[in-house]
Write a protein that holds these residues in place. Sequence first.
Motif, mmCIF file in Angstrom:
data_model
loop_
_atom_site.group_PDB
_atom_site.id
_atom_site.type_symbol
_atom_site.label_atom_id
_atom_site.label_comp_id
_atom_site.label_asym_id
_atom_site.label_seq_id
_atom_site.Cartn_x
_atom_site.Cartn_y
_atom_site.Cartn_z
ATOM 1 N N GLY A 115 42.849 55.353 -11.590
ATOM 2 C CA GLY A 115 41.915 56.037 -10.696
ATOM 3 C C GLY A 115 40.505 55.501 -10.775
ATOM 4 O O GLY A 115 39.659 55.877 -9.957
ATOM 5 N N VAL A 116 40.214 54.627 -11.752
ATOM 6 C CA VAL A 116 38.871 54.046 -11.834
ATOM 7 C C VAL A 116 38.568 53.269 -10.558
ATOM 8 O O VAL A 116 37.467 53.349 -10.006
ATOM 9 C CB VAL A 116 38.739 53.161 -13.090
ATOM 10 C CG1 VAL A 116 37.480 52.307 -13.029
ATOM 11 C CG2 VAL A 116 38.704 54.034 -14.350
ATOM 12 N N LEU A 117 39.544 52.504 -10.067
ATOM 13 C CA LEU A 117 39.476 51.942 -8.723
ATOM 14 C C LEU A 117 40.310 52.805 -7.796
ATOM 15 O O LEU A 117 41.368 53.311 -8.181
ATOM 16 C CB LEU A 117 40.003 50.504 -8.700
ATOM 17 C CG LEU A 117 38.952 49.379 -8.778
ATOM 18 C CD1 LEU A 117 38.154 49.476 -10.063
ATOM 19 C CD2 LEU A 117 39.622 48.014 -8.660
ATOM 20 N N LYS A 118 39.863 52.969 -6.580
ATOM 21 C CA LYS A 118 40.584 53.801 -5.622
ATOM 22 C C LYS A 118 41.902 53.145 -5.221
ATOM 23 O O LYS A 118 42.036 51.922 -5.269
ATOM 24 C CB LYS A 118 39.713 54.061 -4.393
ATOM 25 C CG LYS A 118 38.490 54.918 -4.674
ATOM 26 C CD LYS A 118 37.740 55.240 -3.395
ATOM 27 C CE LYS A 118 36.491 56.074 -3.690
ATOM 28 N NZ LYS A 118 36.819 57.349 -4.339
ATOM 29 N N PRO A 119 42.872 53.947 -4.809
ATOM 30 C CA PRO A 119 44.155 53.396 -4.373
ATOM 31 C C PRO A 119 43.981 52.357 -3.271
ATOM 32 O O PRO A 119 43.179 52.535 -2.350
ATOM 33 C CB PRO A 119 44.913 54.622 -3.850
ATOM 34 C CG PRO A 119 44.315 55.774 -4.596
ATOM 35 C CD PRO A 119 42.870 55.419 -4.764
ATOM 36 N N GLY A 120 44.729 51.254 -3.396
ATOM 37 C CA GLY A 120 44.674 50.210 -2.389
ATOM 38 C C GLY A 120 43.542 49.227 -2.547
ATOM 39 O O GLY A 120 43.405 48.312 -1.726
ATOM 40 N N HIS A 121 42.734 49.378 -3.591
ATOM 41 C CA HIS A 121 41.621 48.437 -3.762
ATOM 42 C C HIS A 121 42.190 47.035 -4.002
ATOM 43 O O HIS A 121 43.078 46.845 -4.820
ATOM 44 C CB HIS A 121 40.744 48.856 -4.938
ATOM 45 C CG HIS A 121 39.396 48.190 -4.928
ATOM 46 N ND1 HIS A 121 39.224 46.853 -5.193
ATOM 47 C CD2 HIS A 121 38.150 48.679 -4.657
ATOM 48 C CE1 HIS A 121 37.940 46.539 -5.107
ATOM 49 N NE2 HIS A 121 37.267 47.638 -4.783
ATOM 50 N N PRO A 122 41.681 46.027 -3.307
ATOM 51 C CA PRO A 122 42.267 44.676 -3.418
ATOM 52 C C PRO A 122 42.109 44.030 -4.791
ATOM 53 O O PRO A 122 42.801 43.042 -5.078
ATOM 54 C CB PRO A 122 41.517 43.877 -2.353
ATOM 55 C CG PRO A 122 40.258 44.635 -2.088
ATOM 56 C CD PRO A 122 40.600 46.080 -2.303
ATOM 57 N N LEU A 123 41.242 44.557 -5.643
ATOM 58 C CA LEU A 123 41.053 43.980 -6.971
ATOM 59 C C LEU A 123 41.886 44.680 -8.048
ATOM 60 O O LEU A 123 41.856 44.271 -9.207
ATOM 61 C CB LEU A 123 39.574 44.026 -7.365
ATOM 62 C CG LEU A 123 38.644 43.107 -6.564
ATOM 63 C CD1 LEU A 123 37.192 43.391 -6.912
ATOM 64 C CD2 LEU A 123 38.983 41.633 -6.815
ATOM 65 N N TYR A 139 51.731 53.241 -10.355
ATOM 66 C CA TYR A 139 51.047 54.360 -9.725
ATOM 67 C C TYR A 139 49.544 54.130 -9.632
ATOM 68 O O TYR A 139 48.901 53.693 -10.593
ATOM 69 C CB TYR A 139 51.324 55.647 -10.501
ATOM 70 C CG TYR A 139 50.694 56.868 -9.872
ATOM 71 C CD1 TYR A 139 51.032 57.263 -8.588
ATOM 72 C CD2 TYR A 139 49.749 57.620 -10.565
ATOM 73 C CE1 TYR A 139 50.466 58.384 -7.998
ATOM 74 C CE2 TYR A 139 49.179 58.746 -9.993
ATOM 75 C CZ TYR A 139 49.539 59.120 -8.710
ATOM 76 O OH TYR A 139 48.962 60.223 -8.135
ATOM 77 N N GLN A 140 48.985 54.442 -8.479
ATOM 78 C CA GLN A 140 47.543 54.377 -8.245
ATOM 79 C C GLN A 140 47.025 55.806 -8.076
ATOM 80 O O GLN A 140 47.302 56.455 -7.068
ATOM 81 C CB GLN A 140 47.232 53.552 -6.993
ATOM 82 C CG GLN A 140 47.721 52.113 -7.077
ATOM 83 C CD GLN A 140 47.345 51.309 -5.845
ATOM 84 O OE1 GLN A 140 46.170 51.252 -5.460
ATOM 85 N NE2 GLN A 140 48.322 50.691 -5.231
ATOM 86 N N ALA A 141 46.323 56.295 -9.059
ATOM 87 C CA ALA A 141 45.831 57.668 -9.021
ATOM 88 C C ALA A 141 44.715 57.806 -7.997
ATOM 89 O O ALA A 141 43.938 56.862 -7.777
ATOM 90 C CB ALA A 141 45.325 58.087 -10.395
ATOM 91 N N PRO A 142 44.585 58.978 -7.370
ATOM 92 C CA PRO A 142 43.563 59.151 -6.336
ATOM 93 C C PRO A 142 42.140 59.105 -6.860
ATOM 94 O O PRO A 142 41.212 58.763 -6.128
ATOM 95 C CB PRO A 142 43.891 60.523 -5.743
ATOM 96 C CG PRO A 142 44.641 61.243 -6.821
ATOM 97 C CD PRO A 142 45.420 60.175 -7.527
ATOM 98 N N GLN A 143 41.955 59.438 -8.133
ATOM 99 C CA GLN A 143 40.634 59.412 -8.757
ATOM 100 C C GLN A 143 40.832 59.487 -10.265
ATOM 101 O O GLN A 143 41.941 59.775 -10.726
ATOM 102 C CB GLN A 143 39.781 60.591 -8.269
ATOM 103 C CG GLN A 143 40.332 61.955 -8.625
ATOM 104 C CD GLN A 143 39.590 63.087 -7.945
ATOM 105 O OE1 GLN A 143 39.583 63.210 -6.733
ATOM 106 N NE2 GLN A 143 38.945 63.928 -8.739
ATOM 107 N N PRO A 144 39.795 59.209 -11.053
ATOM 108 C CA PRO A 144 39.955 59.327 -12.503
ATOM 109 C C PRO A 144 40.316 60.764 -12.909
ATOM 110 O O PRO A 144 40.105 61.717 -12.162
ATOM 111 C CB PRO A 144 38.577 58.935 -13.040
ATOM 112 C CG PRO A 144 37.946 58.128 -11.954
ATOM 113 C CD PRO A 144 38.455 58.714 -10.683
#
Length: 540
Positions: free
Chosen positions: A242-250, A393-398
């Motif tokens: 969640g440190v980076l938002k879901p879908g962030h290219p990095l 999994y990409q969390a929505p936020q930290p």
Amino acid sequence: MSATTVTCGEYLVKLLESYGVELIFGIPGVHTVELYRGLPATRIRHVTPRHEQGAGFMADGYARVTGKPGVCFIVTGPGMTNIATAMGQAYADSVPMLVISAVNSRDQLAMGQGRLHELPSQRNLVAGVSAFSHTLLDAAQLPEVMARAFTVFNSSRPRPVHIEIPLDVIVSRAGHLPTDARPLPDKASASQAAIAKASTLLKAAKRPLIVAGGGAADASAEITAIAEKLDAPVFMTINGRGVLKPGHPLALSGNLGMDPLLDELAASDCILAVGTEFGETEMYPEPKPFQFGGPLIRIDIDPQQLAIGVPCTLPIAADAKLATSALLSALGEGPAAGSGAARAKAANAKVEAGLWPACRTHRALMDIVTRTLPQAVVAGDQTEPVYAVNQFYQAPQPRSYFNSSTGYGTLGYGLPAAFGAKLGAPHRPAVCLIGDGGLQFSVQELASAVEARIAAAVIIWNNTSYGEIKAFMADRAIPQIGVDIFTPDFIGLARSLGCEAALPASIAELEAALAASPKRDVPTVIEIRAGSPLALALAA
């Protein structure tokens, strides 16, 4: 009530209130009832778990979501032995927790006279799972001891603190003591010299990489900006999701034990690691040695952590948010032109190609959870779905995704932790991912959640076994003894405890059960049986 009649127990809860405590998890016992006398005069809510370990796990989940300490009132002796495991999980994952217990009267301590709940030393018992443990020998010590505890939570590496109060001290007079919280020291900032050196190393790098751990949870905006300025891929540990938002290219996926991630570390010419131990539980299923292609910069609130484990070129003992904010300023204008997004995309493709079949099943499950319950907090146990979901999994936020596959690694954690998380973030949906084996460690906490009116979706992956251990034994040609277990009728059991329950036969029924869960005021237990039509549909 006259100030001259206020007891230490009554004073304690007023002091907790002044430090912002809003919730206490506890099971009253004959040794702790005096801690409850003053609760009605405060705004503090009390939740009664069904086991002290459940109290600790609820406090843990609450603390992970809020960043504030989870507080427990625990009875002497067996209460402390019961909560010690929960303290161990919190200690390993740097979670703030305040455990307040009774202990026998001062003239009875360490006498071995067979008193009720007597232990030779509760402090020795919890020494390895707490930042410190203190025996309050006089009520007048409490303001100082409480300030010390909240300094641990606020200004250093957050971990459990234990305060035990002898029975005769609990009822001693304390009305003359101040009830205001003491000012707490600021978090540590990084030195200008360290920031300047880190900036120089990073600006000179052609292939920088960032690793963000649980200690980076409050530095999301700063780390995202640094990554974009450097065009650096970011690997987020399980507790750093969640440190980076879901879908962030990095954003990188997988775990640090996978060859594509190890190769990326080895090819990177400067690595910035923020708030991570580089622990072996981030390298499922097998830890491997790290090789770094360039200097390693480590930022951690705990100076000792910088001296152990993975050696680094530049250790920076500081709060993650303060240090990354200073580093962002020192890096100057940007963003840099580079290949960070392409590197992340290539590594992620290799990770994807190496995922095992269960990941497909549980990706489909999590896609449904995410689509149906956006912004959900997900608390997991040690179970097949969690080990799979950890890989992608990409969390929505930290502070939105955590489980007991990290650190201490306890079974039964996920259920009460999800309940504590929901209490800490009542406006967000809460989801528990747990197996049939782990659930039987803490299933009684369904009753406490019904009593406390906690809405959460409890997803049980039922393979009628300790499935991960069974597979581990099979891989090593070890007889699979003790891992095929009897499982009860979870749907009937959940309903008997006052929960809503569903055994969905299709994806549509699963979506309906999930969608209904936050609209209720009790848990919704959703059982998915391995090999069922629903499980096969998820795997398709």
